[in-house]
Design an enzyme around this catalytic site. Sequence first.
Site, PDB file in Angstrom:
ATOM      1  N   ARG A   1       8.699  -6.220   5.195  1.00 34.74           N
ATOM      2  CA  ARG A   1       7.340  -6.113   4.625  1.00 34.74           C
ATOM      3  C   ARG A   1       7.401  -5.170   3.435  1.00 34.74           C
ATOM      4  NH1 ARG A   1       3.287  -2.451   4.903  1.00 34.74           N
ATOM      5  NH2 ARG A   1       1.133  -3.192   5.060  1.00 34.74           N
TER       6      ARG A   1
ATOM      7  N   LYS B   1       8.297   4.127   1.868  1.00 30.26           N
ATOM      8  CA  LYS B   1       7.894   5.152   2.839  1.00 30.26           C
ATOM      9  C   LYS B   1       8.560   6.500   2.584  1.00 30.26           C
ATOM     10  CE  LYS B   1       5.715   2.322   6.224  1.00 30.26           C
ATOM     11  NZ  LYS B   1       5.750   1.568   7.459  1.00 30.26           N
TER      12      LYS B   1
HETATM   13  N1  PMM Z   1       3.127   0.107   7.756  1.00 26.83           N
HETATM   14  C1  PMM Z   1       1.971   0.211   7.085  1.00 26.83           C
HETATM   15  C2  PMM Z   1       0.974  -0.769   7.219  1.00 26.83           C
HETATM   16  N2  PMM Z   1       1.177  -1.842   8.013  1.00 26.83           N
HETATM   17  N3  PMM Z   1       2.533  -3.047   9.488  1.00 26.83           N
HETATM   18  C3  PMM Z   1       3.667  -3.168  10.184  1.00 26.83           C
HETATM   19  N4  PMM Z   1       3.857  -4.240  10.980  1.00 26.83           N
HETATM   20  N5  PMM Z   1       4.648  -2.232  10.109  1.00 26.83           N
HETATM   21  C4  PMM Z   1       4.521  -1.118   9.341  1.00 26.83           C
HETATM   22  O1  PMM Z   1       5.428  -0.267   9.346  1.00 26.83           O
HETATM   23  C5  PMM Z   1       3.336  -0.964   8.587  1.00 26.83           C
HETATM   24  C6  PMM Z   1       2.341  -1.971   8.698  1.00 26.83           C
HETATM   25  C7  PMM Z   1       1.714   1.392   6.209  1.00 26.83           C
HETATM   26  O2  PMM Z   1       2.170   1.175   4.971  1.00 26.83           O
HETATM   27  P1  PMM Z   1       1.381   0.758   3.627  1.00 26.83           P
HETATM   28  O3  PMM Z   1       0.238   1.706   3.425  1.00 26.83           O
HETATM   29  O4  PMM Z   1       2.472   0.962   2.707  1.00 26.83           O
HETATM   30  O5  PMM Z   1       0.949  -0.656   3.667  1.00 26.83           O
END
Ligand code: PMM
Length: 290
Positions: free
Chosen positions: A269, A228
């Site tokens: 994650r 991020k």
């Molecule tokens: N961030 C993204 C997508 N899904 N789900 C949860 N639970 N928490 C998050 O911070 C989150 C998420 C965005 O990130 P990506 O595009 O890198 O997947």
Amino acid sequence: MNTMRGAAARGRVVGLPEWDRCAVMGVVNVTPDSFSDGGRWFDTTAAVKRGLDLVAQGADLVDVGGESTRPGATRVDADEELRRVVPVVRGLASEGVTVSVDTMRAAVAERAVAAGATLVNDVSGGLADPGMIPAVADTGVPFVVMHWRGFSADMNSRAVYSDVVAEVTAELRARMDAVIDGGIAPERLVIDPGLGFAKQAEHDLALVAHLAELRALGRPVLVAASRKRFLGRILAGTAEAAPPPARERDAATAAVSAIAAHEGAWAVRVHEVRATADAVRVARAVEAAR
Ligand code: PMM
């Protein structure tokens, strides 16, 4: 400060396997435009293979998403999201993978659960679609409630806090109450500070530094720092310097994974699993040596 550590600190999510350490959630974004890996797994076969590779690298569960939530992103339509997500969920679940579905839509959550997903991860915490909470309550699967203040198109304008930890904690508590009132069992809830969602880098850092306050809400905490912007800012060093691209933030991501695991996160994650799988194992070994 809450100094409780280990399994008692992480908590348990009814309806999911129990791991003896912080779990690793690998990410498969079936999107042409996600901010850090968009376009790479934008076909069912490639996406299923990617999920299986992440499991081979140490992922405990795989989060499948079909809608980009990068800052400024516009929404995908529901049919397209279904078309992206459901076959990948089915393919991974049929291989025995624990699958979570990353969606803000009740219809997608329902179809994904029918295809084998055992966790619904809604970045809006049930706010984007009024059908989400009843749908998840009906299926009986666990639910991730993330801190969210609005859609990605204009979320940066909502990144205004006087005390980010207190405000995020209070807003998450309110969402937990709403979700529980809506019929989802408290023991099936996971909470998430929503790093990067309506937050500037200093807000993200404060939340990572104060995970104990979030844990004090009494439910397992998921931390999703992977690649991020706040990591880009740290690595850039100064506000003027250009941050490294998202794919060059994996070592920094693994560092956050180690910190989060040490601070009692239930799961992290991540897009690149291998280093984080090592990080959470080191954290477990350190915990065992206390
Ligand atoms: N961030 C993204 C997508 N899904 N789900 C949860 N639970 N928490 C998050 O911070 C989150 C998420 C965005 O990130 P990506 O595009 O890198 O997947």
